[in-house]
Design a protein around this motif. Structure first.
Motif, mmCIF file in Angstrom:
data_model
loop_
_atom_site.group_PDB
_atom_site.id
_atom_site.type_symbol
_atom_site.label_atom_id
_atom_site.label_comp_id
_atom_site.label_asym_id
_atom_site.label_seq_id
_atom_site.Cartn_x
_atom_site.Cartn_y
_atom_site.Cartn_z
ATOM 1 N N ALA A 112 -1.698 10.165 -10.522
ATOM 2 C CA ALA A 112 -1.348 10.076 -8.919
ATOM 3 C C ALA A 112 -2.589 10.208 -7.798
ATOM 4 O O ALA A 112 -2.472 9.465 -6.924
ATOM 5 C CB ALA A 112 -0.233 11.200 -8.663
ATOM 6 N N ASP A 113 -3.458 10.896 -8.341
ATOM 7 C CA ASP A 113 -4.589 11.465 -7.477
ATOM 8 C C ASP A 113 -5.516 10.242 -7.305
ATOM 9 O O ASP A 113 -6.186 9.902 -6.462
ATOM 10 C CB ASP A 113 -5.646 12.476 -7.989
ATOM 11 C CG ASP A 113 -4.630 13.956 -8.145
ATOM 12 O OD1 ASP A 113 -3.914 14.002 -7.123
ATOM 13 O OD2 ASP A 113 -5.181 14.927 -8.842
ATOM 14 N N PHE A 116 -3.718 4.112 -1.757
ATOM 15 C CA PHE A 116 -2.313 3.904 -1.868
ATOM 16 C C PHE A 116 -1.686 5.051 -1.229
ATOM 17 O O PHE A 116 -2.059 6.257 -1.544
ATOM 18 C CB PHE A 116 -1.879 3.486 -3.094
ATOM 19 C CG PHE A 116 -2.561 2.211 -3.630
ATOM 20 C CD1 PHE A 116 -1.936 0.860 -3.176
ATOM 21 C CD2 PHE A 116 -3.774 1.992 -4.313
ATOM 22 C CE1 PHE A 116 -2.580 -0.325 -3.527
ATOM 23 C CE2 PHE A 116 -4.307 0.961 -4.827
ATOM 24 C CZ PHE A 116 -3.452 -0.322 -4.514
ATOM 25 N N ALA A 117 -0.439 4.863 -0.539
ATOM 26 C CA ALA A 117 0.322 5.985 -0.126
ATOM 27 C C ALA A 117 1.348 6.270 -1.040
ATOM 28 O O ALA A 117 2.372 5.152 -1.023
ATOM 29 C CB ALA A 117 0.948 5.614 1.414
ATOM 30 N N LEU A 118 1.417 7.266 -1.819
ATOM 31 C CA LEU A 118 2.511 7.421 -2.924
ATOM 32 C C LEU A 118 3.830 8.012 -2.325
ATOM 33 O O LEU A 118 3.925 8.950 -1.564
ATOM 34 C CB LEU A 118 2.023 8.163 -3.976
ATOM 35 C CG LEU A 118 0.856 7.890 -4.775
ATOM 36 C CD1 LEU A 118 0.586 9.019 -5.782
ATOM 37 C CD2 LEU A 118 1.254 6.779 -5.504
ATOM 38 N N GLN A 119 4.965 7.230 -2.021
ATOM 39 C CA GLN A 119 6.146 7.408 -1.546
ATOM 40 C C GLN A 119 6.856 8.540 -2.537
ATOM 41 O O GLN A 119 7.598 9.548 -1.911
ATOM 42 C CB GLN A 119 6.869 6.357 -1.360
ATOM 43 C CG GLN A 119 6.058 5.279 -0.555
ATOM 44 C CD GLN A 119 5.853 5.911 0.973
ATOM 45 O OE1 GLN A 119 6.688 6.209 1.882
ATOM 46 N NE2 GLN A 119 4.595 6.024 1.176
ATOM 47 N N ASP A 141 0.984 -1.020 -0.085
ATOM 48 C CA ASP A 141 -0.062 0.030 -0.048
ATOM 49 C C ASP A 141 0.998 1.372 0.097
ATOM 50 O O ASP A 141 0.375 2.529 -0.329
ATOM 51 C CB ASP A 141 -1.075 -0.087 1.151
ATOM 52 C CG ASP A 141 -0.405 -0.121 2.485
ATOM 53 O OD1 ASP A 141 0.860 -0.012 2.729
ATOM 54 O OD2 ASP A 141 -0.942 -0.450 3.513
ATOM 55 N N ARG A 142 2.076 1.154 0.203
ATOM 56 C CA ARG A 142 3.149 2.084 0.211
ATOM 57 C C ARG A 142 3.678 2.006 -1.374
ATOM 58 O O ARG A 142 4.761 1.074 -1.284
ATOM 59 C CB ARG A 142 4.088 2.377 0.956
ATOM 60 C CG ARG A 142 3.389 2.557 2.385
ATOM 61 C CD ARG A 142 4.337 3.041 3.560
ATOM 62 N NE ARG A 142 5.434 2.062 3.575
ATOM 63 C CZ ARG A 142 5.424 0.844 4.316
ATOM 64 N NH1 ARG A 142 4.427 0.275 5.057
ATOM 65 N NH2 ARG A 142 6.567 0.066 4.398
ATOM 66 N N SER A 176 9.104 2.189 -0.098
ATOM 67 C CA SER A 176 8.112 1.856 -1.071
ATOM 68 C C SER A 176 7.884 0.126 -0.966
ATOM 69 O O SER A 176 9.047 -0.348 -0.799
ATOM 70 C CB SER A 176 8.187 2.259 -2.539
ATOM 71 O OG SER A 176 8.447 3.618 -2.644
ATOM 72 N N PHE A 190 -4.433 6.881 -7.522
ATOM 73 C CA PHE A 190 -3.871 5.946 -6.513
ATOM 74 C C PHE A 190 -4.206 6.472 -5.146
ATOM 75 O O PHE A 190 -4.566 5.417 -4.451
ATOM 76 C CB PHE A 190 -2.476 5.779 -6.954
ATOM 77 C CG PHE A 190 -2.101 4.777 -8.056
ATOM 78 C CD1 PHE A 190 -1.652 3.664 -7.460
ATOM 79 C CD2 PHE A 190 -2.377 5.039 -9.433
ATOM 80 C CE1 PHE A 190 -1.576 2.722 -8.385
ATOM 81 C CE2 PHE A 190 -1.797 4.077 -10.244
ATOM 82 C CZ PHE A 190 -1.547 2.976 -10.080
ATOM 83 N N GLU A 191 -4.156 7.792 -4.833
ATOM 84 C CA GLU A 191 -4.226 8.169 -3.643
ATOM 85 C C GLU A 191 -5.813 7.833 -3.054
ATOM 86 O O GLU A 191 -6.197 7.527 -2.069
ATOM 87 C CB GLU A 191 -3.912 9.474 -3.379
ATOM 88 C CG GLU A 191 -2.461 9.789 -3.506
ATOM 89 C CD GLU A 191 -2.017 11.155 -3.314
ATOM 90 O OE1 GLU A 191 -2.726 12.251 -3.729
ATOM 91 O OE2 GLU A 191 -0.949 11.381 -2.767
ATOM 92 N N ALA A 192 -6.693 8.092 -4.147
ATOM 93 C CA ALA A 192 -8.135 7.974 -3.843
ATOM 94 C C ALA A 192 -8.251 6.610 -3.740
ATOM 95 O O ALA A 192 -9.226 5.949 -3.127
ATOM 96 C CB ALA A 192 -8.949 8.335 -4.982
#
Length: 247
Positions: free
Chosen positions: A146-147, A154-157, A129-130, A190, A149-151
């Motif tokens: 990116a938006d 997932f935590a974008l490193q 999830d990271r 990650s 994946f965050e929605a």
């Protein structure tokens, strides 16, 4: 000419399972990657959808009205085990559920697969999830990704892109370039790297990229292959990479 008066026995299907593929008009890569399926008894039946470069949100969104028609053209009136829409960034811009609804409108009852839905499922199956996100796109096209994946939780490193605008150039990137980009993009902490874009020739070298970055790698085509195989009841490994070795 002789007309043979012989009984003709017909098998139910030429191959036991079948997957439909909606590829972009400019796509050089997806059909090549999916060629691993027919030797496994899974037929791949492809159609093309209109697309004109550059890869921008507006150009990607323009495909929305053609998805249902394209899906319906694949073996009309015959069932498919799954239909894959092979464009990651368009799945984000149009809306992942909207794309899958459009597929199902063209092929009712089929399993609708996109690189985003398959990618999310693959990352979760890997317990990641990271993540680090790597795309070949411009920042303008990468930001909605990116938006998304965050929605999706997932935590974008880290998020990196290569600033390309033509998917035909994305398909020409060398394996060395792809591997170097993955190594440069990966952010410590990650749990996986997601390499976006069905044009990028990364599915076949996922294991090599994993050796370079030290974490599982999910690419757009690797994820849709994995999802399509499971929709067909095939849980084996078709390509390299940790995803394909999952039970």
């Amino acid at each position: 000419m002789t007309v043979l008066d012989l009984p003709v026995a017909l098998d139910d299907r030429p191959l036991p399972r079948r997957v439909g593929l909606v590829a972009l008009a400019t796509d050089h890569t997806t059909e090549v990657d999916f060629a691993v399926l027919p030797p496994r008894g899974i037929g791949v039946y492809a159609t093309r959808i209109p697309f004109a470069n550059p890869v921008t949100p507006d150009r990607l969104a323009a495909m929305a009205g053609d998805v249902t028609r394209a899906a319906a053209l694949i073996l009309p009136d015959e069932p498919l085990d799954a239909v894959v829409y092979s464009c990651t960034s368009a799945s984000v811009v149009i809306g992942d559920e909207a794309v899958r609804d459009a597929i199902r409108a063209g092929k009712p009852g089929t399993r609708a697969i996109t690189p985003i839905s398959a990618g999310f499922a693959a990352l979760r199956a890997l317990g990641a999830d990271r993540i680090t996100l790597l795309t070949p796109y411009t920042p303008q096209t990468t930001r909605p990704m990116a938006d998304c994946f965050e929605a999706g939780g997932f935590a974008l490193q880290g998020v990196s892109c290569l600033n390309l605008t033509d998917d035909r150039d994305m398909a020409r990137m060398s394996h060395a370039t792809i591997t170097d980009a993955a190594r440069a993009a990966l952010v410590p902490g990650s749990q996986a790297l997601f390499l976006s874009c069905t044009a990028v020739r990364a599915a076949g070298i996922a294991g090599r990229i994993e050796d370079a970055v030290g974490v599982p790698v999910v690419t757009s085509n690797l994820a849709t292959l994995w999802a399509a195989m499971r929709a067909c009841g095939d849980g084996g490994a078709a390509l390299s990479g940790q995803l394909m070795r999952l039970p």
